[in-house]
Enzyme design. Structure first.
Site, PDB file in Angstrom:
ATOM      1  N   ALA A  81       0.488  10.493  -0.491  1.00 29.47           N
ATOM      2  CA  ALA A  81      -0.232   9.207  -0.582  1.00 29.47           C
ATOM      3  C   ALA A  81      -0.145   8.535   0.786  1.00 29.47           C
ATOM      4  O   ALA A  81       0.302   7.394   0.933  1.00 29.47           O
ATOM      5  CB  ALA A  81       0.329   8.315  -1.693  1.00 29.47           C
ATOM      6  N   ALA A 136      -1.303   4.579   7.173  1.00 26.71           N
ATOM      7  CA  ALA A 136      -1.130   4.508   8.633  1.00 26.71           C
ATOM      8  C   ALA A 136       0.341   4.539   9.061  1.00 26.71           C
ATOM      9  O   ALA A 136       0.645   4.909  10.195  1.00 26.71           O
ATOM     10  CB  ALA A 136      -1.810   3.258   9.170  1.00 26.71           C
ATOM     11  N   HIS A 138       2.658   6.569   7.759  1.00 27.24           N
ATOM     12  CA  HIS A 138       2.983   7.993   7.868  1.00 27.24           C
ATOM     13  C   HIS A 138       2.310   8.598   9.111  1.00 27.24           C
ATOM     14  O   HIS A 138       2.909   9.413   9.819  1.00 27.24           O
ATOM     15  CB  HIS A 138       2.498   8.754   6.625  1.00 27.24           C
ATOM     16  CG  HIS A 138       3.095   8.296   5.329  1.00 27.24           C
ATOM     17  ND1 HIS A 138       2.386   7.606   4.382  1.00 27.24           N
ATOM     18  CD2 HIS A 138       4.349   8.445   4.816  1.00 27.24           C
ATOM     19  CE1 HIS A 138       3.163   7.352   3.339  1.00 27.24           C
ATOM     20  NE2 HIS A 138       4.362   7.838   3.577  1.00 27.24           N
ATOM     21  N   GLU A 157      11.534   3.145   9.776  1.00 25.50           N
ATOM     22  CA  GLU A 157      12.500   2.046   9.596  1.00 25.50           C
ATOM     23  C   GLU A 157      12.165   1.233   8.349  1.00 25.50           C
ATOM     24  O   GLU A 157      12.967   0.426   7.907  1.00 25.50           O
ATOM     25  CB  GLU A 157      12.495   1.148  10.844  1.00 25.50           C
ATOM     26  CG  GLU A 157      13.090   1.850  12.049  1.00 25.50           C
ATOM     27  CD  GLU A 157      13.171   0.968  13.287  1.00 25.50           C
ATOM     28  OE1 GLU A 157      12.635  -0.160  13.272  1.00 25.50           O
ATOM     29  OE2 GLU A 157      13.762   1.433  14.281  1.00 25.50           O
ATOM     30  N   LYS A 158      10.977   1.429   7.799  1.00 29.34           N
ATOM     31  CA  LYS A 158      10.603   0.779   6.534  1.00 29.34           C
ATOM     32  C   LYS A 158      11.704   1.006   5.491  1.00 29.34           C
ATOM     33  O   LYS A 158      12.075   0.115   4.743  1.00 29.34           O
ATOM     34  CB  LYS A 158       9.266   1.361   6.074  1.00 29.34           C
ATOM     35  CG  LYS A 158       8.977   1.262   4.598  1.00 29.34           C
ATOM     36  CD  LYS A 158       8.249  -0.018   4.287  1.00 29.34           C
ATOM     37  CE  LYS A 158       8.029  -0.274   2.819  1.00 29.34           C
ATOM     38  NZ  LYS A 158       8.065   0.830   1.925  1.00 29.34           N
ATOM     39  N   LEU A 211       3.251  -1.390   5.231  1.00 26.79           N
ATOM     40  CA  LEU A 211       2.435  -0.426   4.483  1.00 26.79           C
ATOM     41  C   LEU A 211       3.352   0.400   3.594  1.00 26.79           C
ATOM     42  O   LEU A 211       4.455   0.770   3.981  1.00 26.79           O
ATOM     43  CB  LEU A 211       1.668   0.486   5.440  1.00 26.79           C
ATOM     44  CG  LEU A 211       0.672  -0.207   6.371  1.00 26.79           C
ATOM     45  CD1 LEU A 211      -0.136   0.831   7.148  1.00 26.79           C
ATOM     46  CD2 LEU A 211      -0.262  -1.136   5.604  1.00 26.79           C
ATOM     47  N   SER A 212       2.877   0.667   2.365  1.00 26.04           N
ATOM     48  CA  SER A 212       3.659   1.448   1.410  1.00 26.04           C
ATOM     49  C   SER A 212       2.698   2.102   0.428  1.00 26.04           C
ATOM     50  O   SER A 212       1.688   1.481   0.048  1.00 26.04           O
ATOM     51  CB  SER A 212       4.615   0.523   0.642  1.00 26.04           C
ATOM     52  OG  SER A 212       5.093   1.170  -0.519  1.00 26.04           O
TER      53      SER A 212
END
Ligand code: AMP
Length: 280
Positions: A32, A35, A37, A148-149, A184-185
């Site tokens: 899934a 940006a 990744h 780092e997310k 973003l997730s």
């Protein structure tokens, strides 16, 4: 781009490249892709010659009540994004390839796993540590790239790679955010337009709280206010908002010499969102 489905395909591909003296980068994901990744791939390509991205929704890091079955799996779109990002291969093992009959080993990291996400998801980091160990040992890359997310996950991976002498450079990549600062997730896909507005308040509250702590505010007071603000913004529940030593993740009540990190998790609709910022 090569699509690799088995450990043997992966090993043969990596060996082939390493025999040409190419440096190999590895980016583990659950697919899934967004940006954030793609940024890991871009970052990896600045340090390595070939980048392999794994896509594996790892069942052992989800608790029975969590979203393993619902987790989005848009494989064709993911392959397109990786091709555009110049990844050289995608590794997509099946659950049976990863955990064959008789599988009985768990990698369990103490200390850094115990608070924050580890407190509310007690089996999560064993699942992460085990699958990341397996992926790194299967691929044997020169470097692996993590966002780092997932700050706590990054510290867990650094710890296990050092403790188990895995011999791979672990590189942290800064969080990619949207125009509103929302990290973003893949799980942002669970949110409707109104919830996305609420979600984008979390980063602002974190940055403002970090600024207050940096300027000398009492940490406990700043955290209590921050939690109230997260609820006032419209989140259903705060899982945690903590100020910790950045590397050990020991909670910190008083600002000292060591770098600090402010980390949060909060529930909103079907999503549990996490974010973190440096206190500098
Ligand atoms: P996931 O597919 O969510 O398990 O994430 C795979 C990798 O991408 C992990 O190392 C994450 O930390 C990283 N990642 C996810 N979202 C972001 C983001 N917004 N910015 C940077 N890295 C991210």
């Amino acid at each position: 781009m090569n699509i690799l489905k088995t450990k043997k395909d992966l090993r043969d591909t990596v060996r082939g490249w390493q025999s040409q003296n190419l440096r190999i980068g590895f980016v583990p994901t659950m697919g899934a892709l967004h940006a954030g990744h793609v940024e890991l791939v871009r970052h990896a390509l600045t340090q390595t010659d070939r980048v392999i991205v794994s896509i594996f929704v790892n069942p052992t890091q989800f608790a029975p009540n969590e979203d393993f079955s619902a987790y989005p799996r848009p494989f064709d779109a993911d392959v397109e994004k990786l091709t555009a990002a110049n990844a050289s291969a995608v590794y997509t093992p099946s659950v049976a390839e990863m955990y064959p009959q008789g599988f009985a080993t768990t990698v369990s990291v103490k200390g850094v796993t115990e608070g924050l996400c580890g407190a509310s998801r007690p089996t999560h980091f064993d699942g992460v540590a085990t699958v990341v160990s397996k992926l790194l040992l299967q691929a044997r890359p020169d470097a692996a790239f993590f966002g780092e997310k997932d700050w706590q996950q990054l510290q867990v991976v650094k710890r296990l790679v050092a403790d188990l002498d895995i011999g791979v450079d672990i590189v942290g990549v800064p969080i990619v955010r949207d125009v509103n600062g929302l990290a973003l997730s893949s799980r942002n896909a669970y949110l409707n337009a109104e919830q996305l507005q609420i979600a984008s308040r979390l980063n602002k509250i974190l940055f403002a709280s970090a600024e207050k702590i940096k300027n000398g505010a009492d940490i406990a007071v700043a955290l209590a206010l921050g939690k109230d603000e997260i609820i006032s913004a419209g989140f259903d529940r705060v899982d945690y908002l903590e100020c910790c030593e950045a590397e050990t993740l020991v909670p910190c009540a008083i600002k000292g010499a060591k770098p600090l990190r402010l980390l949060a998790a909060a529930f909103l609709g079907k999503a549990r969102l996490i974010d973190n910022v440096a206190v500098v």
